[in-house]
Design an enzyme around this catalytic site. Structure first.
Site, PDB file in Angstrom:
ATOM      1  N   VAL A  32     -57.522 106.295  45.810  1.00  0.00           N
ATOM      2  CA  VAL A  32     -57.863 106.639  44.417  1.00  0.00           C
ATOM      3  C   VAL A  32     -58.533 105.470  43.706  1.00  0.00           C
ATOM      4  CG1 VAL A  32     -56.069 108.405  44.146  1.00  0.00           C
ATOM      5  CG2 VAL A  32     -55.538 106.012  43.589  1.00  0.00           C
ATOM      6  N   ALA A  53     -49.828 107.592  43.758  1.00  0.00           N
ATOM      7  CA  ALA A  53     -49.429 106.484  42.881  1.00  0.00           C
ATOM      8  C   ALA A  53     -48.643 105.448  43.661  1.00  0.00           C
ATOM      9  CB  ALA A  53     -48.559 107.007  41.734  1.00  0.00           C
ATOM     10  N   THR A  55     -45.132 103.703  43.297  1.00  0.00           N
ATOM     11  CA  THR A  55     -44.018 104.351  42.611  1.00  0.00           C
ATOM     12  C   THR A  55     -42.714 103.546  42.495  1.00  0.00           C
ATOM     13  OG1 THR A  55     -43.460 105.430  44.690  1.00  0.00           O
ATOM     14  CG2 THR A  55     -44.840 106.678  43.178  1.00  0.00           C
ATOM     15  N   SER A  98     -43.849 110.753  34.665  1.00  0.00           N
ATOM     16  CA  SER A  98     -42.485 110.360  35.009  1.00  0.00           C
ATOM     17  C   SER A  98     -41.588 110.275  33.773  1.00  0.00           C
ATOM     18  CB  SER A  98     -42.563 108.987  35.670  1.00  0.00           C
ATOM     19  OG  SER A  98     -41.324 108.350  35.659  1.00  0.00           O
ATOM     20  N   TYR A 160     -44.236  99.930  35.948  1.00  0.00           N
ATOM     21  CA  TYR A 160     -44.481 101.272  36.495  1.00  0.00           C
ATOM     22  C   TYR A 160     -44.558 102.299  35.369  1.00  0.00           C
ATOM     23  CZ  TYR A 160     -43.349 105.825  38.536  1.00  0.00           C
ATOM     24  OH  TYR A 160     -43.356 107.166  38.848  1.00  0.00           O
ATOM     25  N   ASN A 189     -35.843 112.712  38.613  1.00  0.00           N
ATOM     26  CA  ASN A 189     -35.683 112.137  39.968  1.00  0.00           C
ATOM     27  C   ASN A 189     -35.869 113.227  41.017  1.00  0.00           C
ATOM     28  OD1 ASN A 189     -34.588 109.867  38.464  1.00  0.00           O
ATOM     29  ND2 ASN A 189     -33.949 109.174  40.504  1.00  0.00           N
ATOM     30  N   ARG A 228     -28.549 110.256  36.650  1.00  0.00           N
ATOM     31  CA  ARG A 228     -29.941 110.701  36.761  1.00  0.00           C
ATOM     32  C   ARG A 228     -29.952 112.228  36.838  1.00  0.00           C
ATOM     33  NH1 ARG A 228     -30.098 106.131  35.631  1.00  0.00           N
ATOM     34  NH2 ARG A 228     -31.245 104.415  36.589  1.00  0.00           N
TER      35      ARG A 228
HETATM   36  N1  LIG Z   1     -40.245 111.055  43.309  1.00  0.00           N
HETATM   37  C1  LIG Z   1     -39.848 110.963  42.062  1.00  0.00           C
HETATM   38  O1  LIG Z   1     -38.647 110.929  41.773  1.00  0.00           O
HETATM   39  C2  LIG Z   1     -40.848 110.922  40.933  1.00  0.00           C
HETATM   40  C3  LIG Z   1     -40.364 110.899  39.614  1.00  0.00           C
HETATM   41  C4  LIG Z   1     -41.263 110.837  38.569  1.00  0.00           C
HETATM   42  C5  LIG Z   1     -42.623 110.846  38.823  1.00  0.00           C
HETATM   43  N2  LIG Z   1     -43.070 110.876  40.113  1.00  0.00           N
HETATM   44  C6  LIG Z   1     -44.522 110.847  40.323  1.00  0.00           C
HETATM   45  O2  LIG Z   1     -44.861 111.834  41.280  1.00  0.00           O
HETATM   46  C7  LIG Z   1     -45.913 111.365  42.116  1.00  0.00           C
HETATM   47  C8  LIG Z   1     -45.511 111.463  43.564  1.00  0.00           C
HETATM   48  O3  LIG Z   1     -44.333 110.693  43.749  1.00  0.00           O
HETATM   49  P1  LIG Z   1     -43.666 110.513  45.189  1.00  0.00           P
HETATM   50  O4  LIG Z   1     -42.228 110.287  44.969  1.00  0.00           O
HETATM   51  O5  LIG Z   1     -44.132 111.571  46.120  1.00  0.00           O
HETATM   52  O6  LIG Z   1     -44.309 109.114  45.576  1.00  0.00           O
HETATM   53  P2  LIG Z   1     -44.445 108.422  46.992  1.00  0.00           P
HETATM   54  O7  LIG Z   1     -44.490 106.961  46.704  1.00  0.00           O
HETATM   55  O8  LIG Z   1     -43.439 108.939  47.969  1.00  0.00           O
HETATM   56  O9  LIG Z   1     -45.874 108.920  47.502  1.00  0.00           O
HETATM   57  C9  LIG Z   1     -47.059 108.552  46.848  1.00  0.00           C
HETATM   58  C10 LIG Z   1     -48.242 109.044  47.677  1.00  0.00           C
HETATM   59  O10 LIG Z   1     -49.415 108.448  47.108  1.00  0.00           O
HETATM   60  C11 LIG Z   1     -50.182 107.895  48.177  1.00  0.00           C
HETATM   61  N3  LIG Z   1     -50.934 106.759  47.669  1.00  0.00           N
HETATM   62  C12 LIG Z   1     -50.457 105.550  47.215  1.00  0.00           C
HETATM   63  N4  LIG Z   1     -51.473 104.755  46.839  1.00  0.00           N
HETATM   64  C13 LIG Z   1     -52.618 105.467  47.036  1.00  0.00           C
HETATM   65  C14 LIG Z   1     -53.992 105.193  46.845  1.00  0.00           C
HETATM   66  N5  LIG Z   1     -54.420 104.006  46.369  1.00  0.00           N
HETATM   67  N6  LIG Z   1     -54.894 106.151  47.154  1.00  0.00           N
HETATM   68  C15 LIG Z   1     -54.496 107.350  47.660  1.00  0.00           C
HETATM   69  N7  LIG Z   1     -53.206 107.671  47.872  1.00  0.00           N
HETATM   70  C16 LIG Z   1     -52.275 106.731  47.567  1.00  0.00           C
HETATM   71  C17 LIG Z   1     -49.164 107.482  49.220  1.00  0.00           C
HETATM   72  O11 LIG Z   1     -49.738 107.322  50.519  1.00  0.00           O
HETATM   73  C18 LIG Z   1     -48.166 108.636  49.154  1.00  0.00           C
HETATM   74  O12 LIG Z   1     -48.555 109.714  49.981  1.00  0.00           O
HETATM   75  C19 LIG Z   1     -46.232 109.944  41.640  1.00  0.00           C
HETATM   76  O13 LIG Z   1     -47.320 110.004  40.755  1.00  0.00           O
HETATM   77  C20 LIG Z   1     -44.989 109.516  40.899  1.00  0.00           C
HETATM   78  O14 LIG Z   1     -45.284 108.568  39.878  1.00  0.00           O
HETATM   79  C21 LIG Z   1     -42.219 110.910  41.172  1.00  0.00           C
END
Ligand SMILES: NC(=O)c1ccc[n+]([C@@H]2O[C@H](COP(=O)([O-])OP(=O)(O)OC[C@H]3O[C@@H](n4cnc5c(N)ncnc54)[C@H](O)[C@@H]3O)[C@@H](O)[C@H]2O)c1
Length: 355
Positions: A32, A53, A55, A98, A160, A189, A228
């Site tokens: 990205v 992202a 994360t 988030s 973050y 979460n 959470r």
């Molecule tokens: N899991 C949670 O509890 C949670 C809670 C609130 C918000 N979120 C948001 O949901 C989204 C997904 O979270 P998740 O838990 O699956 O995260 P994760 O860290 O498990 O996965 C993130 C994904 O983004 C990809 N990625 C990272 N950097 C990248 C880049 N520069 N270019 C392309 N791809 C890239 C990674 O390879 C991975 O597949 C995020 O935006 C996160 O902020 C997640």
């Protein structure tokens, strides 16, 4: 689908996952942070679901440029690619934001009757003294957490969280200027099958499951009563689908959570039961600067705008997650080294009264 298959999340030998070659998936391995990758990935797309992202909340406190580049600049590049495309058919951008943007979220005071307040982040001094619960700004009594709603103000307490808030603002302003709709889904979460078992910087249930499987002790931060809102990934996926399907504009923020708070100590024991193993917990009194104490979502808008109500109870979700975990080779346990990084940087401490 655009993903760089980041090593921290997908592991070292990350070949392409099975879903990348699914006939319904058009997979672009890229970042990205590269405009040309966005241009390739956006070809023919009607709705963007922006999930990619960095994360890890604690990691974001010292790998700051890595987080701002991926999350903030990456989202800026998405908007630039949309603006420059002459053939874009995109009608809506959906952003995975988030609950961290709320910081502590909403509380009330049962002592002086203050109906709603968003307390300041707990200070290093509070945490070092084991003053875990946020205090009333009027009478200093211990507050009671209440559901946080979308109209509560942002109170970011980590880099973050600041990048997620920045993403929200970029998407809100950028989409309005492009004349396309947007929806910001603020996730609580999220847990479930398919989540990274590798990443020691985020994903409490992955970290716990790795330890429970090998019989090691689970360090429970603070006094274990921090809570959470755990929401299963399938409920999150259905929420995104409902936001894609909605015919009318959304142009706003929607909380996605279960609407229930569960303490960390309790979820550790429930996960142990789901795995059929004992969770050997130890309350360590350790704490991380920037962590919140409680936060759970008011999900009335999810139902009112998207017509969706989470369906999967914590018990069922943990059962599904546990069956999936047990079918996998277990992830490398790097929690201790991740925590050492925090201690070395003065971002983690211990309340000696509990140790
Ligand atoms: N899991 C949670 O509890 C949670 C809670 C609130 C918000 N979120 C948001 O949901 C989204 C997904 O979270 P998740 O838990 O699956 O995260 P994760 O860290 O498990 O996965 C993130 C994904 O983004 C990809 N990625 C990272 N950097 C990248 C880049 N520069 N270019 C392309 N791809 C890239 C990674 O390879 C991975 O597949 C995020 O935006 C996160 O902020 C997640």
């Amino acid at each position: 689908m655009l993903d760089n298959l980041s090593e921290q999340i997908h592991g070292k030998a990350a070949g392409e996952p099975t879903w990348a070659s699914h006939p319904l998936v058009d997979f672009v391995r890229g970042s990205v942070t590269e405009r040309s990758d966005w241009v390739r990935a956006l070809d023919g797309v009607r709705e963007i679901v922006h999930l990619a992202a960095e994360t890890g909340t604690a990691q974001s406190m010292y790998e700051i440029s890595r987080y701002t580049t991926c999350n903030a600049i990456g989202t800026g590049l998405m908007l630039e690619a949309l603006r420059e495309s002459t053939s874009s058919r995109v009608r809506r951008v959906l952003l995975a934001s988030s609950r961290s943007i709320y910081g502590e979220g909403a509380y009330r005071c049962d002592h002086c009757g203050l109906a709603r307040t968003i307390p300041d982040a707990r200070t290093g001094g509070d945490l070092a003294a084991g003053r875990w619960e946020p205090r009333c700004p009027v009478c200093a009594a211990t507050l009671t957490a209440i559901p946080t709603s979308e109209s509560d103000p942002p109170r970011t307490a980590s880099i973050y969280a600041a990048t997620k808030w920045t993403q929200e603002e970029y998407v809100r302003i950028g989409c309005a200027s492009l004349g396309i709709d947007h929806a910001i889904l603020r996730l609580q979460n999220v847990y479930g099958e398919g989540q990274s078992l590798q990443n020691p910087y985020t994903g409490i249930l992955s970290i716990f499951s790795n330890r429970i499987r090998v019989g090691s002790e689970l360090p429970i931060f603070e006094d274990g009563l921090e809570s959470r809102d755990f929401v299963h990934v399938e409920d999150v996926a259905w929420s995104f689908l409902a936001a894609i399907d909605r015919a009318d504009p959304i142009a706003g923020v929607i909380n996605v959570g279960s609407g229930r708070a569960t303490s960390v100590a309790e979820v550790a024991h429930q996960l142990g039961r789901a795995l059929g193993l004992e969770a050997r917990t130890r309350v360590t009194g350790q704490y991380r600067l920037g962590d919140i104490r409680h936060n759970f979502a008011d999900i009335s808008r999810l139902q009112a705008v998207l017509g969706y109500r989470p369906q999967i109870s914590l018990e069922e979700g943990l059962g599904r997650f546990a069956r999936w975990v047990l079918s996998r080779a277990h992830g490398v346990d790097r929690l201790d080294s991740a925590n050492r990084e925090l201690v070395e940087r003065g971002l983690m401490g211990v309340y000696e009264g509990e140790a």
